[in-house]
Every structure is written in structure tokens, then in C-alpha cells.
Design a protein around this motif. Structure first.
Motif, mmCIF file in Angstrom:
data_model
loop_
_atom_site.group_PDB
_atom_site.id
_atom_site.type_symbol
_atom_site.label_atom_id
_atom_site.label_comp_id
_atom_site.label_asym_id
_atom_site.label_seq_id
_atom_site.Cartn_x
_atom_site.Cartn_y
_atom_site.Cartn_z
ATOM 1 N N PHE A 1 0.492 -19.602 1.644
ATOM 2 C CA PHE A 1 -0.601 -20.244 0.698
ATOM 3 C C PHE A 1 -1.928 -19.445 0.451
ATOM 4 O O PHE A 1 -2.128 -19.155 -0.915
ATOM 5 N N TRP A 2 -2.407 -18.850 1.553
ATOM 6 C CA TRP A 2 -3.531 -18.349 1.394
ATOM 7 C C TRP A 2 -3.494 -16.769 0.621
ATOM 8 O O TRP A 2 -4.343 -16.765 -0.451
ATOM 9 N N PRO A 3 -2.473 -15.958 1.107
ATOM 10 C CA PRO A 3 -2.548 -14.496 0.359
ATOM 11 C C PRO A 3 -2.157 -14.840 -1.149
ATOM 12 O O PRO A 3 -2.515 -14.117 -1.867
ATOM 13 N N LEU A 4 -1.136 -15.831 -1.405
ATOM 14 C CA LEU A 4 -0.757 -15.952 -2.593
ATOM 15 C C LEU A 4 -1.662 -16.511 -3.798
ATOM 16 O O LEU A 4 -1.846 -16.541 -4.982
ATOM 17 N N LEU A 5 -2.490 -17.610 -2.844
ATOM 18 C CA LEU A 5 -3.720 -18.121 -3.871
ATOM 19 C C LEU A 5 -4.646 -17.018 -4.209
ATOM 20 O O LEU A 5 -5.143 -17.021 -5.220
ATOM 21 N N GLY A 6 -5.034 -16.182 -3.130
ATOM 22 C CA GLY A 6 -5.855 -15.016 -3.516
ATOM 23 C C GLY A 6 -5.281 -14.113 -4.407
ATOM 24 O O GLY A 6 -6.114 -13.848 -5.350
ATOM 25 N N ARG A 7 -3.939 -13.730 -4.653
ATOM 26 C CA ARG A 7 -3.237 -12.661 -5.403
ATOM 27 C C ARG A 7 -3.238 -13.442 -6.604
ATOM 28 O O ARG A 7 -3.834 -12.937 -7.858
ATOM 29 N N TRP A 8 -2.623 -14.751 -6.746
ATOM 30 C CA TRP A 8 -2.168 -15.407 -8.162
ATOM 31 C C TRP A 8 -3.327 -16.307 -8.583
ATOM 32 O O TRP A 8 -3.730 -16.360 -9.813
ATOM 33 N N GLY A 9 -4.141 -16.974 -7.559
ATOM 34 C CA GLY A 9 -5.305 -17.914 -8.103
ATOM 35 C C GLY A 9 -6.432 -17.255 -8.493
ATOM 36 O O GLY A 9 -7.270 -17.744 -9.303
ATOM 37 N N PHE A 10 -6.885 -16.110 -7.690
ATOM 38 C CA PHE A 10 -8.261 -15.520 -7.846
ATOM 39 C C PHE A 10 -7.878 -14.034 -8.534
ATOM 40 O O PHE A 10 -9.045 -13.349 -8.744
ATOM 41 N N GLY A 11 -6.772 -13.596 -8.676
ATOM 42 C CA GLY A 11 -6.384 -12.282 -9.087
ATOM 43 C C GLY A 11 -6.891 -11.114 -8.325
ATOM 44 O O GLY A 11 -7.387 -10.064 -8.701
ATOM 45 N N LEU A 12 -6.918 -11.378 -7.043
ATOM 46 C CA LEU A 12 -7.206 -10.211 -6.028
ATOM 47 C C LEU A 12 -6.041 -9.452 -5.733
ATOM 48 O O LEU A 12 -5.031 -10.067 -5.232
ATOM 49 N N PRO A 13 -6.147 -8.128 -5.781
ATOM 50 C CA PRO A 13 -4.923 -7.316 -5.201
ATOM 51 C C PRO A 13 -4.695 -7.627 -3.930
ATOM 52 O O PRO A 13 -5.560 -7.831 -2.931
ATOM 53 N N LEU A 14 -3.313 -7.753 -3.550
ATOM 54 C CA LEU A 14 -2.880 -7.810 -2.150
ATOM 55 C C LEU A 14 -2.158 -6.865 -1.589
ATOM 56 O O LEU A 14 -1.309 -6.412 -1.852
ATOM 57 N N LEU A 15 -2.814 -6.268 -0.548
ATOM 58 C CA LEU A 15 -2.225 -5.396 0.236
ATOM 59 C C LEU A 15 -1.358 -5.778 1.370
ATOM 60 O O LEU A 15 -2.017 -7.166 1.774
ATOM 61 N N THR A 16 -0.247 -5.375 2.047
ATOM 62 C CA THR A 16 0.265 -6.139 3.232
ATOM 63 C C THR A 16 0.566 -5.066 4.429
ATOM 64 O O THR A 16 0.892 -4.081 4.023
ATOM 65 N N TRP A 17 0.425 -5.617 5.457
ATOM 66 C CA TRP A 17 0.600 -4.572 6.728
ATOM 67 C C TRP A 17 1.429 -5.474 7.786
ATOM 68 O O TRP A 17 1.585 -6.606 7.608
ATOM 69 N N THR A 18 1.916 -4.692 8.526
ATOM 70 C CA THR A 18 2.162 -3.435 8.669
ATOM 71 C C THR A 18 3.666 -3.204 8.538
ATOM 72 O O THR A 18 4.411 -3.811 9.064
ATOM 73 N N VAL A 19 3.963 -2.614 7.308
ATOM 74 C CA VAL A 19 5.414 -2.506 6.971
ATOM 75 C C VAL A 19 6.066 -1.409 7.636
ATOM 76 O O VAL A 19 5.937 -0.362 7.635
ATOM 77 N N ARG A 20 7.161 -1.848 8.429
ATOM 78 C CA ARG A 20 7.626 -1.017 9.485
ATOM 79 C C ARG A 20 9.349 -0.568 9.218
ATOM 80 O O ARG A 20 9.987 -0.069 9.981
ATOM 81 N N GLY A 21 9.750 -1.401 8.163
ATOM 82 C CA GLY A 21 11.173 -1.104 7.973
ATOM 83 C C GLY A 21 12.021 -1.683 6.701
ATOM 84 O O GLY A 21 10.992 -2.456 5.950
ATOM 85 N N GLU A 22 12.902 -1.863 6.645
ATOM 86 C CA GLU A 22 13.404 -2.391 5.277
ATOM 87 C C GLU A 22 13.188 -3.806 4.980
ATOM 88 O O GLU A 22 12.758 -4.298 3.896
ATOM 89 N N PRO A 23 13.452 -4.803 5.974
ATOM 90 C CA PRO A 23 13.075 -6.179 5.652
ATOM 91 C C PRO A 23 11.613 -6.194 5.263
ATOM 92 O O PRO A 23 11.285 -7.175 4.552
ATOM 93 N N ASP A 24 10.777 -5.532 6.102
ATOM 94 C CA ASP A 24 9.298 -5.629 5.599
ATOM 95 C C ASP A 24 9.267 -5.291 4.221
ATOM 96 O O ASP A 24 8.429 -5.734 3.571
ATOM 97 N N ARG A 25 9.687 -4.061 3.882
ATOM 98 C CA ARG A 25 9.578 -3.465 2.629
ATOM 99 C C ARG A 25 10.233 -4.369 1.309
ATOM 100 O O ARG A 25 9.310 -4.485 0.565
ATOM 101 N N LEU A 26 10.983 -5.012 1.814
ATOM 102 C CA LEU A 26 11.604 -6.013 0.686
ATOM 103 C C LEU A 26 10.601 -7.204 0.645
ATOM 104 O O LEU A 26 10.281 -7.511 -0.669
ATOM 105 N N ARG A 27 10.083 -7.608 1.469
ATOM 106 C CA ARG A 27 9.075 -8.825 1.415
ATOM 107 C C ARG A 27 7.925 -8.253 0.778
ATOM 108 O O ARG A 27 7.467 -8.835 0.137
ATOM 109 N N ALA A 28 7.539 -7.044 0.988
ATOM 110 C CA ALA A 28 6.248 -6.498 0.577
ATOM 111 C C ALA A 28 6.211 -6.544 -1.058
ATOM 112 O O ALA A 28 5.559 -6.575 -1.750
#
Length: 242
Positions: free
Chosen positions: A201-228
Motif C-alpha cells: 500500500f505505502w510504496p504504491l501510494l507514493g508512486r501512483w498517488g503522489f507521483g514519486l519515483p520508486l526505487l526498490t532494494w535489494t534485488v538479488r535474482g530473477e524473482p526479485d527482478r520480475l517483482r521490481a
């Protein structure tokens, strides 16, 4: 803040493009040089030395990565630069030395570490060092008080809030209500959220509700990469090359 496309244009190498199996240790000149060669953006960590200098290092203590023990904050910058790193010929860098090395060739994302004790010295030193830096650069912290301090001394420097829901970093600094209030007062220009909590809820509210660019950490493999790729604007990665 308009004009932050550069922040999400390239994958961000977590603590540089490090690989201890070939002698490239995190947050070192070798790791940053490798990221520059591969044209990745760079994320790094900053700690405050005893003399108020901003040092490029992740941990509060020296034990894990160096031949010394004890808190980093007990030594001055000149003392820290003499400390030998394990399995590396590199030494701990100052933020100024990092800026000189990168010299605007790739994006720099500086994570200001905090003990959630109200200390604003690191934010002040970051603002001082990067004043006049010509390349793309941003700073962020888990501590909204530090982000707010950066806003006060360098309002034009892009600033971000690093966050995850559990354990909530706000618990370490006081109540959840106080944390949220400080986060809003800091007025971050972007968010950096744990990939394991996407979608949320909170990261997507920031991204879509407030228009804030969203970085995500720490991506360490294919499942994480797809989610990111599905839920964030860009990833902060390690352990592979996207």
C-alpha cells in the motif's frame, strides 16, 4: 521534483558492482569503478566519522569488513583511511573522494546511515561536499529526520526516503505516528522500498498517488527482478548483472 528521469534511467549497483570472490569489496573504489565501466548507477552508504567527515561505509562498526574492531564513529577520517579492508587493497573513502572518482559519469545515490538519535551532522556534511558537484546525484535515508535536515540545508538536492514496513525503522526512533509525521515533513522527492514488500500500500501510494519515483532494494535474482519490473521504476541490485 521535476526532471528525475536520470534517477531511474539505469539499474543501480548496490554498494557498487562488488564481488568478493574476485577481490572487489562493497563500497570501495574498485566496486565503484566496475559500476562505472558497466554504466550502472551507484548506490553507496555514508557514515559520520569522529571529526564530522562523511565516510563511504555501510556498517556502524569496522568488524565485518576491516582488520579493526569497534565503532567507525570513534575514529577520524584520516585514521579510517589507514584501516585495512579484508581481502582488498582498497581503503575506506571519503564522500569527496567518491565524487572525484565518479566525476559525473554515472548517477550517484547516497544512503545516509542513522542511529535515529537526531544527529544531523551527516546531512550537513553531505550538503557541503556535494555543493557544486556537476553530475547526477541524490541522497536518501531510512531516518526521515535526516531527510528533513537535508531539506533544510540543501533544498535543491534530490532526497529520498528508504523504507520497509517490518521491522519499521520508525519504531527505533519513536512512535509510528511520529515517524509518519517526520516523513511527510521531510517531503521526499523519491522512495526506495524493500522489494520483498512489493506490491504494498505505502510504496504504491507514493508512486501512483503522489507521483514519486520508486526505487526498490535489494534485488538479488530473477524473482526479485520480475517483482521490481512490475511494481517499481528501477531496481537497486547486487549479485548479478541485469
Amino acid at each position: 521534483m521535476p526532471g528525475l528521469d536520470w534517477l531511474t534511467a539505469r539499474p543501480v549497483a548496490h554498494r557498487g558492482l562488488h564481488d568478493r570472490t574476485i577481490g572487489i569489496v562493497e563500497n570501495t573504489a574498485a566496486a565503484f569503478s566496475a559500476a562505472i565501466t558497466a554504466q550502472y548507477a551507484i548506490e553507496c552508504d555514508l557514515q559520520i566519522a569522529a571529526d564530522g567527515e562523511a565516510m563511504v561505509f555501510h556498517d556502524d562498526t569496522l568488524d565485518r569488513l576491516t582488520e579493526r574492531h569497534g565503532p567507525l564513529a570513534s575514529l577520524s577520517a584520516s585514521e579510517l583511511k589507514k584501516v585495512a579492508l579484508k581481502a582488498s587493497t582498497d581503503r575506506i573513502m571519503t564522500l569527496g573522494e567518491l565524487c572525484d572518482l565518479v566525476a559525473g559519469r554515472v548517477t550517484l545515490v547516497l544512503e545516509m546511515k542513522s542511529r535515529f538519535d537526531g544527529d544531523s551532522r551527516l546531512a550537513a556534511r553531505v550538503a557541503e561536499v556535494v555543493m557544486g558537484y556537476a553530475g547526477p546525484i541524490a541522497a536518501m535515508s531510512f531516518d526521515p529526520t535526516v531527510v528533513g535536515a537535508l531539506q533544510a540545508v540543501a533544498p535543491g538536492l534530490p532526497r529520498g526516503l528508504v523504507a520497509q514496513s517490518a521491522p519499521d525503522p520508525g519504531v527505533r526512533s519513536g512512535s509510528r505516528d511520529r515517524y509518519v509525521a517526520n516523513a511527510f515533513q521531510a517531503r521526499p522527492h523519491f522512495l526506495a522500498w524493500s522489494v520483498r514488500e512489493l506490491p504494498g500500500f505505502w510504496p504504491l501510494l507514493g508512486r501512483w498517488g503522489f507521483g514519486l519515483p520508486l526505487l526498490t532494494w535489494t534485488v538479488r535474482g530473477e524473482p526479485d527482478r520480475l517483482r521490481a519490473g512490475r511494481w517499481a521504476d528501477q531496481m537497486i541490485f547486487e549479485g548479478f548483472r541485469p
